[in-house]
Each structure stands twice: as structure tokens, then as C-alpha cells.
Design a protein around this motif. Sequence first.
Motif, PDB file in Angstrom:
ATOM      1  N   VAL A 195       0.873  -1.367  -0.013  1.00 37.91           N
ATOM      2  CA  VAL A 195      -0.118  -0.160  -0.210  1.00 37.91           C
ATOM      3  C   VAL A 195       0.856   1.323  -0.062  1.00 37.91           C
ATOM      4  CG1 VAL A 195      -1.669   1.269   1.291  1.00 37.91           C
ATOM      5  CG2 VAL A 195      -1.920  -1.170   1.408  1.00 37.91           C
ATOM      6  N   PHE A 196       0.597   2.231  -0.994  1.00 35.12           N
ATOM      7  CA  PHE A 196       1.330   3.414  -1.142  1.00 35.12           C
ATOM      8  C   PHE A 196       0.148   4.458  -1.266  1.00 35.12           C
ATOM      9  CE2 PHE A 196       3.333   7.123  -2.977  1.00 35.12           C
ATOM     10  CZ  PHE A 196       4.319   7.243  -2.521  1.00 35.12           C
ATOM     11  N   GLU A 197       0.135   5.169   0.010  1.00 34.24           N
ATOM     12  CA  GLU A 197      -0.881   6.193   0.115  1.00 34.24           C
ATOM     13  C   GLU A 197      -0.424   7.821  -0.028  1.00 34.24           C
ATOM     14  OE1 GLU A 197      -3.011   5.253   3.564  1.00 34.24           O
ATOM     15  OE2 GLU A 197      -4.530   3.936   2.397  1.00 34.24           O
ATOM     16  N   PRO A 198      -1.106   8.396  -0.580  1.00 26.79           N
ATOM     17  CA  PRO A 198      -2.407   8.554  -1.265  1.00 26.79           C
ATOM     18  C   PRO A 198      -2.012   8.030  -2.794  1.00 26.79           C
ATOM     19  CG  PRO A 198      -1.971  10.698  -1.203  1.00 26.79           C
ATOM     20  CD  PRO A 198      -0.852   9.922  -0.396  1.00 26.79           C
ATOM     21  N   GLU A 199      -3.064   7.249  -3.292  1.00 23.39           N
ATOM     22  CA  GLU A 199      -2.885   6.941  -4.807  1.00 23.39           C
ATOM     23  C   GLU A 199      -3.027   7.931  -5.744  1.00 23.39           C
ATOM     24  OE1 GLU A 199      -5.330   3.563  -5.529  1.00 23.39           O
ATOM     25  OE2 GLU A 199      -4.376   2.369  -4.032  1.00 23.39           O
ATOM     26  N   GLU A 200      -3.751   9.039  -5.230  1.00 16.07           N
ATOM     27  CA  GLU A 200      -3.824  10.267  -6.047  1.00 16.07           C
ATOM     28  C   GLU A 200      -3.004  11.420  -5.591  1.00 16.07           C
ATOM     29  OE1 GLU A 200      -6.694  13.543  -7.828  1.00 16.07           O
ATOM     30  OE2 GLU A 200      -7.633  11.753  -6.907  1.00 16.07           O
ATOM     31  N   VAL A 255      -3.073   7.852  -9.695  1.00 17.15           N
ATOM     32  CA  VAL A 255      -3.533   9.124 -10.513  1.00 17.15           C
ATOM     33  C   VAL A 255      -2.437  10.019 -10.211  1.00 17.15           C
ATOM     34  CG1 VAL A 255      -5.291  10.833 -10.846  1.00 17.15           C
ATOM     35  CG2 VAL A 255      -5.599   8.662 -10.244  1.00 17.15           C
ATOM     36  N   PHE A 256      -1.731  10.538 -11.163  1.00 16.35           N
ATOM     37  CA  PHE A 256      -0.512  11.687 -11.294  1.00 16.35           C
ATOM     38  C   PHE A 256      -0.926  12.786 -12.316  1.00 16.35           C
ATOM     39  CE2 PHE A 256       1.608   7.579 -10.805  1.00 16.35           C
ATOM     40  CZ  PHE A 256       1.641   7.416  -9.297  1.00 16.35           C
ATOM     41  N   PRO A 257      -1.647  13.797 -12.194  1.00 17.00           N
ATOM     42  CA  PRO A 257      -2.368  14.667 -13.107  1.00 17.00           C
ATOM     43  C   PRO A 257      -1.107  15.693 -13.610  1.00 17.00           C
ATOM     44  CG  PRO A 257      -3.583  15.116 -11.198  1.00 17.00           C
ATOM     45  CD  PRO A 257      -2.623  13.714 -10.870  1.00 17.00           C
ATOM     46  N   LYS A 258      -0.058  15.829 -13.081  1.00 21.19           N
ATOM     47  CA  LYS A 258       1.010  16.684 -13.420  1.00 21.19           C
ATOM     48  C   LYS A 258       2.218  15.981 -14.044  1.00 21.19           C
ATOM     49  CE  LYS A 258       0.445  20.950 -10.693  1.00 21.19           C
ATOM     50  NZ  LYS A 258       1.015  21.794  -9.605  1.00 21.19           N
ATOM     51  N   LEU A 259       2.324  14.909 -13.712  1.00 19.19           N
ATOM     52  CA  LEU A 259       3.537  13.965 -14.255  1.00 19.19           C
ATOM     53  C   LEU A 259       3.528  14.228 -15.842  1.00 19.19           C
ATOM     54  CD1 LEU A 259       5.626  12.256 -13.045  1.00 19.19           C
ATOM     55  CD2 LEU A 259       4.246  10.158 -13.488  1.00 19.19           C
ATOM     56  N   GLU A 260       4.668  14.432 -16.355  1.00 18.14           N
ATOM     57  CA  GLU A 260       4.940  14.489 -17.654  1.00 18.14           C
ATOM     58  C   GLU A 260       5.585  13.302 -18.555  1.00 18.14           C
ATOM     59  OE1 GLU A 260       6.090  18.386 -19.205  1.00 18.14           O
ATOM     60  OE2 GLU A 260       4.960  19.353 -18.200  1.00 18.14           O
ATOM     61  N   VAL A 261       6.325  12.768 -17.701  1.00 18.32           N
ATOM     62  CA  VAL A 261       7.019  11.336 -18.141  1.00 18.32           C
ATOM     63  C   VAL A 261       6.589  10.104 -17.232  1.00 18.32           C
ATOM     64  CG1 VAL A 261       9.338  10.191 -18.652  1.00 18.32           C
ATOM     65  CG2 VAL A 261       8.999  12.864 -18.944  1.00 18.32           C
ATOM     66  N   SER A 276      -3.610   0.223 -12.553  1.00 22.42           N
ATOM     67  CA  SER A 276      -3.890   1.479 -13.528  1.00 22.42           C
ATOM     68  C   SER A 276      -3.036   2.545 -13.191  1.00 22.42           C
ATOM     69  CB  SER A 276      -5.470   1.734 -13.538  1.00 22.42           C
ATOM     70  OG  SER A 276      -5.815   2.667 -12.664  1.00 22.42           O
ATOM     71  N   VAL A 277      -2.784   3.333 -14.191  1.00 21.61           N
ATOM     72  CA  VAL A 277      -1.985   4.553 -13.755  1.00 21.61           C
ATOM     73  C   VAL A 277      -2.753   5.763 -14.765  1.00 21.61           C
ATOM     74  CG1 VAL A 277       0.164   5.836 -14.117  1.00 21.61           C
ATOM     75  CG2 VAL A 277       0.467   3.652 -13.299  1.00 21.61           C
ATOM     76  N   THR A 278      -2.956   6.726 -14.192  1.00 21.14           N
ATOM     77  CA  THR A 278      -3.778   7.951 -14.949  1.00 21.14           C
ATOM     78  C   THR A 278      -2.764   8.984 -14.929  1.00 21.14           C
ATOM     79  OG1 THR A 278      -6.007   7.102 -14.560  1.00 21.14           O
ATOM     80  CG2 THR A 278      -5.616   9.613 -15.269  1.00 21.14           C
ATOM     81  N   ALA A 279      -2.204   9.631 -16.003  1.00 22.12           N
ATOM     82  CA  ALA A 279      -1.139  10.792 -16.118  1.00 22.12           C
ATOM     83  C   ALA A 279      -1.644  11.366 -17.226  1.00 22.12           C
ATOM     84  CB  ALA A 279       0.078  10.094 -16.168  1.00 22.12           C
ATOM     85  N   VAL A 280      -2.779  12.204 -17.214  1.00 22.79           N
ATOM     86  CA  VAL A 280      -3.188  12.821 -18.478  1.00 22.79           C
ATOM     87  C   VAL A 280      -2.578  13.968 -18.884  1.00 22.79           C
ATOM     88  CG1 VAL A 280      -5.757  12.258 -17.796  1.00 22.79           C
ATOM     89  CG2 VAL A 280      -4.647  14.324 -16.949  1.00 22.79           C
ATOM     90  N   ASN A 281      -1.292  14.321 -18.377  1.00 18.32           N
ATOM     91  CA  ASN A 281      -0.488  15.235 -18.797  1.00 18.32           C
ATOM     92  C   ASN A 281       0.839  14.782 -19.179  1.00 18.32           C
ATOM     93  OD1 ASN A 281       0.099  18.143 -19.065  1.00 18.32           O
ATOM     94  ND2 ASN A 281       1.417  18.252 -17.338  1.00 18.32           N
ATOM     95  N   ALA A 282       0.858  13.375 -19.314  1.00 17.65           N
ATOM     96  CA  ALA A 282       2.210  12.602 -19.731  1.00 17.65           C
ATOM     97  C   ALA A 282       2.418  12.803 -21.133  1.00 17.65           C
ATOM     98  CB  ALA A 282       2.046  11.091 -19.373  1.00 17.65           C
TER      99      ALA A 282
END
Length: 174
Positions: A90-95, A118-124, A136-142
Motif C-alpha cells: 500500500v502506497f498512499e495516497p494513490e492520487e 493518478v498523477f495529473p501533473k506527471l509529464e514522463v 492502473s496509472v492515470t497521467a493525463v499530462n504525460a
Amino acid sequence: SPEVDGLGESAFYGCSALTNISPRTFNKITQVKTQLFYGCSALDGELSFPEAISLGSRSFYSTAVLDKISVSSKLEAIYSECLRYSGISVFEPEELPELTVIDAGGMAQMPNLKGNFVFPKLEVLNGFNQSTNIESVTAVNAKSIAANAFKNCSNLKFVDFNPALTNISTSAFY
């Protein structure tokens, strides 16, 4: 009672017989230093760094029975091999809305790690190779996915990245 407000680089390096530490919550630590718990292979349970904005290189490397890490939702960086070979499930928070860096191997070879990150600012997108239970991994800025980023992530079901993605590197999803 006074709280720990400083933990130096490599403070517990190589304490392979260490099973317990008290306190388990470090409210005043904002930067988890390089190699802090490197090789503490018997340290179990959970650790919490509710104000941490960065996790140093190899800070939890080879903490084979450590089960959980909690950090600030303001975490900005997970540096190279930070959690490699840890037993963390467990790694928290996931977002992590402020995360901008996951270096190579940052969250790699963590066979027990489960989650939907969920990592909204992550580019790479980088550093999850051989963490076989992430879903799952959500990185909409990647805009780039690094070499081997998700290599051998056999339970990965969903990755969401920027439609303007320009690069998926060698063996990214091998």
C-alpha cells in the motif's frame, strides 16, 4: 513530546535486523533523505511521512517486509530506485496531484504493490517496471513513456496519458 524534525541521509542504512522503529509517523519531515532505510530488510509494518514532498533515491530500497508507506498528497518527487525491492503493498495516497517526477526505478520491482494511481501533473511516465500488481496509472499530462516504464507489469489493465503523447520508448510495456 518533541517530534523528530530531521532524519539524515543513510541514517538507518544497512540495519538489516531492525524490525521496529518508534515513532512510525514523522510529522515534520518534508524530504525523505537518500538511502534513509536502505537495506532495512526486516523492518515491517507501516511508516508515515504526512508532510513529505520528496522521497530520496533508494530511501526504502530493499525494505522487503515493510507493508505500507503514507506520504503527503503534496508529494512532488519520487527519486531513482526509491522503493525498489520493497515489500510495500500500500502506497498512499494513490492520487498525487503535485507529483512531477518519478525517476527510473522509483516504484520498480515491488511485487506486492497494488493500486490505481493518478498523477495529473506527471509529464514522463517512468519507474514501475516489475511492479506486477498495479492495476492502473492515470497521467493525463504525460507526453512521454520512458523505456521499460511498465515492463513486466502483468496485472496492469489501464494507462491513461495525454492525447498529445509524443514518445513511447523501448520496451515501455514489454
